[in-house]
Design a protein around this motif. Sequence first.
Motif, PDB file in Angstrom:
ATOM      1  N   GLN A   1       0.863  -1.176   0.000  1.00 61.58           N
ATOM      2  CA  GLN A   1       0.000   0.000   0.000  1.00 61.58           C
ATOM      3  C   GLN A   1       0.901   1.226   0.000  1.00 61.58           C
ATOM      4  OE1 GLN A   1      -2.485   0.376   3.463  1.00 61.58           O
ATOM      5  NE2 GLN A   1      -3.555   2.167   2.680  1.00 61.58           N
TER       6      GLN A   1
ATOM      7  N   ARG B   1       1.118   5.607  -0.409  1.00 60.23           N
ATOM      8  CA  ARG B   1       0.365   6.846  -0.249  1.00 60.23           C
ATOM      9  C   ARG B   1       1.345   8.010  -0.327  1.00 60.23           C
ATOM     10  NH1 ARG B   1      -2.703   9.300   4.945  1.00 60.23           N
ATOM     11  NH2 ARG B   1      -4.443  10.198   3.806  1.00 60.23           N
TER      12      ARG B   1
ATOM     13  N   ALA C   1      -4.172  13.039  -1.247  1.00 60.01           N
ATOM     14  CA  ALA C   1      -3.130  12.046  -1.519  1.00 60.01           C
ATOM     15  C   ALA C   1      -3.517  11.135  -2.675  1.00 60.01           C
ATOM     16  CB  ALA C   1      -2.874  11.200  -0.276  1.00 60.01           C
TER      17      ALA C   1
ATOM     18  N   GLU D   1      -3.327   7.308  -3.742  1.00 58.81           N
ATOM     19  CA  GLU D   1      -3.314   6.043  -3.008  1.00 58.81           C
ATOM     20  C   GLU D   1      -3.189   4.884  -3.984  1.00 58.81           C
ATOM     21  OE1 GLU D   1      -4.077   5.721   0.426  1.00 58.81           O
ATOM     22  OE2 GLU D   1      -4.736   7.752   0.871  1.00 58.81           O
TER      23      GLU D   1
ATOM     24  N   TYR E   1      -7.484   8.209  -5.015  1.00 63.19           N
ATOM     25  CA  TYR E   1      -7.090   9.380  -4.241  1.00 63.19           C
ATOM     26  C   TYR E   1      -7.863   9.405  -2.929  1.00 63.19           C
ATOM     27  CZ  TYR E   1     -11.557  11.486  -5.450  1.00 63.19           C
ATOM     28  OH  TYR E   1     -12.898  11.732  -5.575  1.00 63.19           O
ATOM     29  N   SER E   2      -7.351  10.224  -2.019  1.00 63.01           N
ATOM     30  CA  SER E   2      -8.057  10.469  -0.763  1.00 63.01           C
ATOM     31  C   SER E   2      -7.963  11.943  -0.419  1.00 63.01           C
ATOM     32  CB  SER E   2      -7.472   9.630   0.379  1.00 63.01           C
ATOM     33  OG  SER E   2      -6.156  10.038   0.670  1.00 63.01           O
TER      34      SER E   2
ATOM     35  N   GLU F   1     -12.130   8.401   0.329  1.00 65.17           N
ATOM     36  CA  GLU F   1     -11.205   7.792  -0.617  1.00 65.17           C
ATOM     37  C   GLU F   1     -11.982   7.162  -1.763  1.00 65.17           C
ATOM     38  OE1 GLU F   1      -8.890   5.050   1.695  1.00 65.17           O
ATOM     39  OE2 GLU F   1     -10.629   3.902   2.315  1.00 65.17           O
TER      40      GLU F   1
END
Length: 189
Positions: free
Chosen positions: A78, A80, A100, A102, A119-120, A142
Amino acid sequence: MKHSLLALTLAAALPFAAAHAAEGVSYNYVEGGYSATNQDADADGFGANASVAFHPNFHAFGGYHNQEIDDSSIDFDQWRVGIGYNHEISPRADLVTRIAYEKYDFGRIGGQRLDPDGYSAEVGVRGALTTHLEGYAMAGYEDYGSDYGDDFYGRLGAQVKFTPNWGVSGDVKFAGGDTQWFVGPRFTW
């Protein structure tokens, strides 16, 4: 057109806002530690996060976590990376907004590549509760595209400081039916 003009005006005014990080809160740190996800199939592993302030009100941040799903040979990465804006709302607290990119990478599962990205965006409050304790609460959204969906989430975190530079931090993210958490040492400068 009006929304674009308003957004452009706000973006242009941000560098001139008279603010800085709250006392006792630093956006310059690196941390590493244990990472886990609790859901239908639990997973755990390790993670690392970092943040660097490049302006009194802006910071870049990123993270990498690798976890293996329990009772399987499947692991996932993962990633970010993003940018944040912090605005002092009291001498010891900041309003923080962050966006961010992701990405998850599960590799090949059943002959199919599983690597959603999206994205978040999150907003919350971060502050120094005492000289040795810092905490934050964030609400976020997100989106990983039409194939994987979107979700609202909450994030809570804290850091216990042993010295001005060293401490232990923890973070818990509640999203949909799963809980992600992280705990480990943090070096702050």
